[in-house]
Enzyme design. Structure first.
Site, mmCIF file in Angstrom:
data_model
loop_
_atom_site.group_PDB
_atom_site.id
_atom_site.type_symbol
_atom_site.label_atom_id
_atom_site.label_comp_id
_atom_site.label_asym_id
_atom_site.label_seq_id
_atom_site.Cartn_x
_atom_site.Cartn_y
_atom_site.Cartn_z
ATOM 1 N N ASP A 35 0.851 -1.196 0.000
ATOM 2 C CA ASP A 35 0.000 0.000 0.000
ATOM 3 C C ASP A 35 0.884 1.243 0.000
ATOM 4 O O ASP A 35 1.898 1.310 0.708
ATOM 5 C CB ASP A 35 -0.917 0.004 1.232
ATOM 6 N N ASN B 164 -13.050 -2.605 2.588
ATOM 7 C CA ASN B 164 -13.971 -1.484 2.689
ATOM 8 C C ASN B 164 -14.946 -1.572 1.509
ATOM 9 O O ASN B 164 -14.517 -1.714 0.359
ATOM 10 C CB ASN B 164 -13.207 -0.160 2.639
ATOM 11 N N GLN C 282 -14.137 3.186 1.378
ATOM 12 C CA GLN C 282 -13.571 2.712 0.106
ATOM 13 C C GLN C 282 -13.246 3.911 -0.788
ATOM 14 O O GLN C 282 -14.076 4.798 -0.988
ATOM 15 C CB GLN C 282 -14.558 1.773 -0.618
ATOM 16 N N VAL D 159 -10.894 3.281 -3.667
ATOM 17 C CA VAL D 159 -10.598 2.719 -4.983
ATOM 18 C C VAL D 159 -11.666 1.664 -5.270
ATOM 19 O O VAL D 159 -11.796 0.676 -4.516
ATOM 20 C CB VAL D 159 -9.188 2.079 -5.031
ATOM 21 N N HIS E 134 -10.491 -5.002 -3.258
ATOM 22 C CA HIS E 134 -9.156 -5.323 -2.756
ATOM 23 C C HIS E 134 -9.244 -5.654 -1.274
ATOM 24 O O HIS E 134 -10.111 -5.142 -0.562
ATOM 25 C CB HIS E 134 -8.166 -4.162 -2.977
ATOM 26 N N ILE E 135 -8.334 -6.494 -0.855
ATOM 27 C CA ILE E 135 -8.268 -6.910 0.551
ATOM 28 C C ILE E 135 -7.030 -6.269 1.166
ATOM 29 O O ILE E 135 -5.917 -6.416 0.637
ATOM 30 C CB ILE E 135 -8.144 -8.447 0.658
ATOM 31 N N HIS E 136 -7.220 -5.545 2.251
ATOM 32 C CA HIS E 136 -6.081 -5.003 2.996
ATOM 33 C C HIS E 136 -5.587 -6.107 3.936
ATOM 34 O O HIS E 136 -6.383 -6.719 4.646
ATOM 35 C CB HIS E 136 -6.501 -3.821 3.875
HETATM 36 P P1 AMP Z 1 -9.682 1.705 0.163
HETATM 37 O O1 AMP Z 1 -9.710 3.011 0.883
HETATM 38 O O2 AMP Z 1 -10.167 0.525 0.972
HETATM 39 O O3 AMP Z 1 -10.381 1.798 -1.184
HETATM 40 O O4 AMP Z 1 -8.161 1.393 -0.094
HETATM 41 C C1 AMP Z 1 -7.455 1.903 -1.160
HETATM 42 C C2 AMP Z 1 -6.018 1.771 -0.788
HETATM 43 O O5 AMP Z 1 -5.248 1.877 -1.972
HETATM 44 C C3 AMP Z 1 -5.524 2.849 0.165
HETATM 45 O O6 AMP Z 1 -4.998 2.248 1.343
HETATM 46 C C4 AMP Z 1 -4.457 3.583 -0.643
HETATM 47 O O7 AMP Z 1 -3.372 4.013 0.144
HETATM 48 C C5 AMP Z 1 -4.057 2.528 -1.653
HETATM 49 N N1 AMP Z 1 -3.527 3.038 -2.905
HETATM 50 C C6 AMP Z 1 -4.049 3.996 -3.705
HETATM 51 N N2 AMP Z 1 -3.283 4.170 -4.793
HETATM 52 C C7 AMP Z 1 -2.254 3.299 -4.691
HETATM 53 C C8 AMP Z 1 -1.118 3.003 -5.496
HETATM 54 N N3 AMP Z 1 -0.883 3.649 -6.644
HETATM 55 N N4 AMP Z 1 -0.269 2.039 -5.073
HETATM 56 C C9 AMP Z 1 -0.491 1.381 -3.906
HETATM 57 N N5 AMP Z 1 -1.548 1.612 -3.106
HETATM 58 C C10 AMP Z 1 -2.417 2.567 -3.488
#
Ligand code: AMP
Length: 117
Positions: free
Chosen positions: A31, A87, A94, A96, A100-102
């Site tokens: 991340d 999320n 959320q 993005v 995706h799984i954190h």
């Molecule tokens: P969410 O908020 O659950 O949609 O998580 C999106 C995650 O993607 C966040 O933790 C961001 O820091 C991460 N993120 C966004 N852009 C990038 C990128 N280019 N490379 C790696 N992580 C990213």
């Protein structure tokens, strides 16, 4: 048709990322704004916007992603203590809209930290 997500663009090689693992189902990247010493994202190649948009057709894929979480945690040496989070939707944090799984590890997680405001 909606724009490809940032994660689809990473998978297409258009945007650089720290790719730790990849296979036919998913990629795993660090991340960019880590919330823990280990904070990686497991991202299916299939662009499902939100977990709630997954269908019965995605059953095997969702299972494969969960198994990858365990594999990656073992590879990273954090399989004894980690947290996973998905999320779903803007109000749940959320940002993005590509499922995706954190996977977070390397810090202590308090019991109350699952709360939402
Ligand atoms: P969410 O908020 O659950 O949609 O998580 C999106 C995650 O993607 C966040 O933790 C961001 O820091 C991460 N993120 C966004 N852009 C990038 C990128 N280019 N490379 C790696 N992580 C990213």
């Amino acid at each position: 048709m909606s724009e490809p997500s940032i994660f689809s663009r990473i998978m297409a090689g258009e945007i650089p990322a720290d790719i730790l693992y990849e296979d036919e189902d998913c990629i795993c990247i660090n991340d960019i704004q880590p919330q823990a010493p280990t904070h990686v994202l497991i991202i299916p190649r299939k662009a499902i916007a939100r977990l709630a948009d997954a269908t019965a057709e995605d059953k095997a894929l969702l299972g494969a992603l969960m198994l990858r979480v365990g594999d990656i945690a073992r590879k990273l040496g954090v399989d004894d203590a980690f947290r996973v989070c998905i999320n779903n939707g803007e109000r749940a944090g959320q940002t993005v809209f590509h499922l995706h799984i954190h996977l977070l590890a390397g810090k202590s997680f308090s019991e109350g930290s699952l709360s939402m405001q």
